[in-house]
Design an enzyme around this catalytic site. Structure first.
Site, mmCIF file in Angstrom:
data_model
loop_
_atom_site.group_PDB
_atom_site.id
_atom_site.type_symbol
_atom_site.label_atom_id
_atom_site.label_comp_id
_atom_site.label_asym_id
_atom_site.label_seq_id
_atom_site.Cartn_x
_atom_site.Cartn_y
_atom_site.Cartn_z
ATOM 1 N N LYS A 22 -27.564 -32.304 63.968
ATOM 2 C CA LYS A 22 -27.628 -32.716 62.564
ATOM 3 C C LYS A 22 -26.220 -32.779 61.960
ATOM 4 O O LYS A 22 -25.878 -33.730 61.260
ATOM 5 C CB LYS A 22 -28.470 -31.711 61.766
ATOM 6 C CG LYS A 22 -28.288 -31.821 60.270
ATOM 7 C CD LYS A 22 -29.052 -30.770 59.511
ATOM 8 C CE LYS A 22 -28.321 -29.464 59.310
ATOM 9 N NZ LYS A 22 -27.312 -29.469 58.226
ATOM 10 N N ASN A 23 -25.402 -31.783 62.253
ATOM 11 C CA ASN A 23 -24.083 -31.719 61.627
ATOM 12 C C ASN A 23 -23.078 -32.712 62.228
ATOM 13 O O ASN A 23 -21.973 -32.852 61.704
ATOM 14 C CB ASN A 23 -23.524 -30.291 61.685
ATOM 15 C CG ASN A 23 -24.214 -29.386 60.677
ATOM 16 O OD1 ASN A 23 -25.031 -29.847 59.874
ATOM 17 N ND2 ASN A 23 -23.887 -28.102 60.727
ATOM 18 N N ARG A 95 -25.849 -30.454 50.413
ATOM 19 C CA ARG A 95 -24.431 -30.367 50.107
ATOM 20 C C ARG A 95 -23.576 -31.349 50.896
ATOM 21 O O ARG A 95 -22.555 -31.840 50.419
ATOM 22 C CB ARG A 95 -23.981 -28.956 50.448
ATOM 23 C CG ARG A 95 -23.287 -28.238 49.358
ATOM 24 C CD ARG A 95 -22.781 -26.950 49.930
ATOM 25 N NE ARG A 95 -21.544 -27.200 50.658
ATOM 26 C CZ ARG A 95 -20.353 -27.212 50.092
ATOM 27 N NH1 ARG A 95 -20.225 -26.955 48.840
ATOM 28 N NH2 ARG A 95 -19.278 -27.475 50.788
ATOM 29 N N CYS A 119 -25.288 -22.525 45.604
ATOM 30 C CA CYS A 119 -26.014 -22.678 46.860
ATOM 31 C C CYS A 119 -26.435 -21.289 47.269
ATOM 32 O O CYS A 119 -25.739 -20.320 46.976
ATOM 33 C CB CYS A 119 -25.076 -23.299 47.871
ATOM 34 S SG CYS A 119 -25.585 -23.125 49.565
ATOM 35 N N ARG A 124 -19.447 -22.001 47.840
ATOM 36 C CA ARG A 124 -19.189 -23.233 48.590
ATOM 37 C C ARG A 124 -18.547 -24.351 47.775
ATOM 38 O O ARG A 124 -19.128 -25.410 47.562
ATOM 39 C CB ARG A 124 -20.478 -23.740 49.241
ATOM 40 C CG ARG A 124 -21.117 -22.703 50.128
ATOM 41 C CD ARG A 124 -22.299 -23.250 50.877
ATOM 42 N NE ARG A 124 -21.905 -24.010 52.056
ATOM 43 C CZ ARG A 124 -22.777 -24.480 52.932
ATOM 44 N NH1 ARG A 124 -24.055 -24.311 52.758
ATOM 45 N NH2 ARG A 124 -22.364 -25.123 53.991
ATOM 46 N N ASP A 311 -23.713 -20.086 61.505
ATOM 47 C CA ASP A 311 -25.055 -20.679 61.528
ATOM 48 C C ASP A 311 -25.976 -20.014 62.561
ATOM 49 O O ASP A 311 -27.147 -20.382 62.666
ATOM 50 C CB ASP A 311 -24.964 -22.190 61.806
ATOM 51 C CG ASP A 311 -24.496 -22.977 60.590
ATOM 52 O OD1 ASP A 311 -24.391 -22.378 59.502
ATOM 53 O OD2 ASP A 311 -24.246 -24.188 60.722
ATOM 54 N N ILE A 333 -17.458 -16.059 57.059
ATOM 55 C CA ILE A 333 -17.344 -17.444 56.566
ATOM 56 C C ILE A 333 -17.935 -17.601 55.161
ATOM 57 O O ILE A 333 -17.316 -18.191 54.288
ATOM 58 C CB ILE A 333 -18.010 -18.447 57.538
ATOM 59 C CG1 ILE A 333 -17.504 -18.246 58.967
ATOM 60 C CG2 ILE A 333 -17.787 -19.893 57.082
ATOM 61 C CD1 ILE A 333 -16.052 -18.553 59.212
ATOM 62 N N ARG A 403 -35.120 -29.050 57.155
ATOM 63 C CA ARG A 403 -33.869 -29.742 56.869
ATOM 64 C C ARG A 403 -33.059 -29.959 58.136
ATOM 65 O O ARG A 403 -32.311 -30.936 58.233
ATOM 66 C CB ARG A 403 -33.005 -28.903 55.909
ATOM 67 C CG ARG A 403 -33.418 -28.985 54.453
ATOM 68 C CD ARG A 403 -32.369 -28.330 53.589
ATOM 69 N NE ARG A 403 -31.045 -28.713 54.055
ATOM 70 C CZ ARG A 403 -29.966 -27.952 53.981
ATOM 71 N NH1 ARG A 403 -30.010 -26.775 53.429
ATOM 72 N NH2 ARG A 403 -28.805 -28.384 54.446
HETATM 73 C C1 UD1 Z 1 -20.297 -26.790 57.664
HETATM 74 C C2 UD1 Z 1 -21.678 -26.916 58.259
HETATM 75 C C3 UD1 Z 1 -22.481 -25.650 58.027
HETATM 76 C C4 UD1 Z 1 -21.703 -24.426 58.518
HETATM 77 C C5 UD1 Z 1 -20.294 -24.418 57.978
HETATM 78 C C6 UD1 Z 1 -19.436 -23.325 58.591
HETATM 79 C C7 UD1 Z 1 -22.095 -29.305 58.068
HETATM 80 C C8 UD1 Z 1 -22.857 -30.385 57.414
HETATM 81 N N1 UD1 Z 1 -22.337 -28.060 57.639
HETATM 82 O O1 UD1 Z 1 -20.465 -26.604 56.254
HETATM 83 O O2 UD1 Z 1 -23.720 -25.772 58.716
HETATM 84 O O3 UD1 Z 1 -22.364 -23.263 58.114
HETATM 85 O O4 UD1 Z 1 -19.636 -25.666 58.230
HETATM 86 O O5 UD1 Z 1 -19.422 -23.446 59.969
HETATM 87 O O6 UD1 Z 1 -21.352 -29.538 58.990
HETATM 88 N N2 UD1 Z 1 -14.437 -23.758 51.317
HETATM 89 C C9 UD1 Z 1 -13.628 -23.719 50.205
HETATM 90 N N3 UD1 Z 1 -13.234 -24.899 49.649
HETATM 91 C C10 UD1 Z 1 -13.601 -26.111 50.153
HETATM 92 C C11 UD1 Z 1 -14.415 -26.148 51.304
HETATM 93 C C12 UD1 Z 1 -14.810 -24.953 51.859
HETATM 94 O O7 UD1 Z 1 -13.278 -22.638 49.714
HETATM 95 O O8 UD1 Z 1 -13.198 -27.146 49.599
HETATM 96 C C13 UD1 Z 1 -14.881 -22.494 51.939
HETATM 97 C C14 UD1 Z 1 -16.397 -22.315 51.907
HETATM 98 O O9 UD1 Z 1 -16.830 -21.763 50.688
HETATM 99 C C15 UD1 Z 1 -16.625 -21.390 53.074
HETATM 100 C C16 UD1 Z 1 -15.557 -21.850 54.088
HETATM 101 O O10 UD1 Z 1 -14.582 -22.545 53.325
HETATM 102 O O11 UD1 Z 1 -16.364 -20.062 52.718
HETATM 103 C C17 UD1 Z 1 -16.074 -22.737 55.191
HETATM 104 O O12 UD1 Z 1 -16.827 -23.772 54.647
HETATM 105 P P1 UD1 Z 1 -16.928 -25.214 55.314
HETATM 106 O O13 UD1 Z 1 -16.395 -25.202 56.693
HETATM 107 O O14 UD1 Z 1 -16.363 -26.214 54.365
HETATM 108 O O15 UD1 Z 1 -18.497 -25.433 55.396
HETATM 109 P P2 UD1 Z 1 -19.247 -26.801 55.275
HETATM 110 O O16 UD1 Z 1 -18.361 -27.884 55.802
HETATM 111 O O17 UD1 Z 1 -19.833 -26.959 53.927
#
Ligand code: UD1
Length: 423
Positions: A22-23, A95, A119, A124, A311, A333, A403
């Site tokens: 999915k990701n 998201r 969320c 996030r 995850d 994370i 989902r």
């Molecule tokens: C992706 C995955 C999700 C997984 C996560 C971490 C997808 C669609 N989803 O989510 O399943 O749990 O990676 O492996 O691929 N952060 C910030 N600012 C930002 C972006 C992120 O502070 O602009 C922080 C987040 O709050 C979190 C960390 O960085 O603490 C990692 O998040 P991120 O890798 O961005 O997760 P997603 O890409 O949303």
């Protein structure tokens, strides 16, 4: 609202095939916005997030074909974009909708994307996506709950040197997509090394992008004038693979998991082996797993890839409740990602939460009860706990699990689990 009714106590036996990731599928679908040609994607799981992304692309005026049968390719063609917007109704439920931001500004010079908002598993934010696009020349305003991004009228986005303050998966993907059509070279540092990023880059390269280093911390992109159509098969879902491995480890039994990629679940294999599961990766694309009668405890800390995935944390917690001793699970994370712990405790688990650490004392004799799924992976953790619980567990709100897991109840029941969906 659908529920799962699960009667625990059955060992899992047989063969099960992993669906597409999915990701990896979500960014691949967003990447189709970068070209006016057709993009055909194979191995796309038929899960709710994919349908949501399909709706979002349709809203943007892409022509999206998602055949019902999983074997059918998902075809997307975005000849024109007249509506560069991701509305709140869609972003709210997924998201990852934010993945259209980069492609839209890069292709049309404009994007309006709703802020994801709160969320269940933490704040996030998307500040890192925004900062990177600003470094590429985009003017970004957030007003009325929407991010409005505009590329410079003259020349569009330009290449930049971006060092991510924190590793972000969809952030890396968003900026990578934007950089393919930017003017000049973009150098991205401290990138996410997840296999889904490398898979997205593989698709983009087929579309004509010039990318080096995807899958490592440093990615270099040389912008090109336009991208074309492509055909691509997305990688197997490593989280589904890990979830199935954990399901066998927790119930005992012996299962062959096919259409998998062992290299992508190395950290999970290593941790589950430490708890006593026997996992054989000898045959390419196949994992053979045999649960031990009694799991041993093992501490785990979630990390970015190639570390142990956040995850998989809830599913691992279910297993830890059955281990003979204390396991400490540290979540680095996401804050607030232990919502499943209280539900597991209601089933009889002994779990103490101390900030980012969960101390799990086992083995606990779990008993079935009504539990509530709070997010996608938490639901998977509850399903696993239910597979070993005495009596019947009713998992409510399985729309969360829908989902991201394709026909999970069919896959588990084919392996002998007593699980059924009730509407
Ligand atoms: C992706 C995955 C999700 C997984 C996560 C971490 C997808 C669609 N989803 O989510 O399943 O749990 O990676 O492996 O691929 N952060 C910030 N600012 C930002 C972006 C992120 O502070 O602009 C922080 C987040 O709050 C979190 C960390 O960085 O603490 C990692 O998040 P991120 O890798 O961005 O997760 P997603 O890409 O949303």
């Amino acid at each position: 609202m659908d529920k799962f009714v699960i009667t625990g106590g059955k060992r899992l036996e047989g063969t099960v095939a992993v669906s597409g990731a999915k990701n990896a599928a979500l960014p691949a679908m967003a990447a189709a916005l970068l070209t006016d040609q057709r993009v055909a994607l194979h191995n796309i799981p038929r899960v709710r997030d994919i349908a949501t992304m399909g709706r979002l692309l349709t809203h943007i005026q892409a022509d999206v074909e998602i055949p019902e049968a999983a074997e059918g390719a998902v075809r997307i063609r975005t000849e024109k974009i007249s509506h560069a917007e991701a509305p709140y109704e869609l972003v709210r439920t997924m998201r990852a909708s934010v993945l259209v931001l980069g492609p839209l500004v890069a292709r049309t010079g404009y994007a309006r994307v709703s802020l994801p908002g709160g969320c269940a598993i933490g704040a996030r934010p998307v500040d890192l996506h925004i900062k990177a696009l600003e470094l590429m020349g985009a003017k970004i305003e957030t007003e009325h709950g929407y991010i409005e991004a505009r590329a410079p009228a003259e020349g569009g986005l330009r290449g930049a040197h971006i060092v991510f303050e924190k590793i972000t998966v969809t952030g890396t993907e968003n900026v990578l997509m934007a950089a393919t059509l930017a003017n000049g070279e973009t150098l991205l540092e401290n990138c996410a090394r997840e296999p889904e990023v490398a898979d997205l880059a593989a698709l983009l390269v087929k579309m004509g992008a010039r990318i080096e280093g995807a899958g490592t911390a440093t990615i270099r992109v040389e912008g090109v004038g336009r991208l074309g159509g492509a055909e691509h098969r997305v990688i197997p879902d490593r989280i589904e693979t890990g979830t199935l491995l954990a399901a066998v480890a927790i119930t005992g039994g012996k299962v062959r998991i096919t259409r998998a990629e062992a290299a992508h679940v190395a950290a999970v294999i290593s941790k589950l082996s430490e708890t006593g599961a026997a996992i054989d990766t000898f045959e390419p694309g196949t994992l053979c797993v045999e649960g031990s009668g009694q799991a041993a405890p093992a501490d785990v800390t979630t990390q970015e890839y190639p570390g142990f995935p956040t995850d998989m944390q809830a599913q691992y917690m279910a297993l830890a409740t059955q281990a003979d001793g204390t396991s400490v699970i540290t979540e680095t994370i996401f804050e607030n990602r232990f919502l499943h712990a209280s539900e597991m405790t209601r089933m009889g688990a002994d779990i103490a939460i101390e900030g980012r650490r969960a101390v799990v004392r086992g083995p606990s004799r779990l008993t079935g009860t009504a539990v509530m799924a709070s997010d996608l992976r938490a639901s998977a953790g509850l399903v696993l706990a239910a597979l070993v619980a005495r009596g019947e567990t009713v998992v409510d709100r399985v729309y969360h699990i829908d989902r991201g897991y394709e026909r999970i109840e069919e896959k588990l029941s084919k392996l002998g689990a007593r699980i059924r969906r009730v509407s």
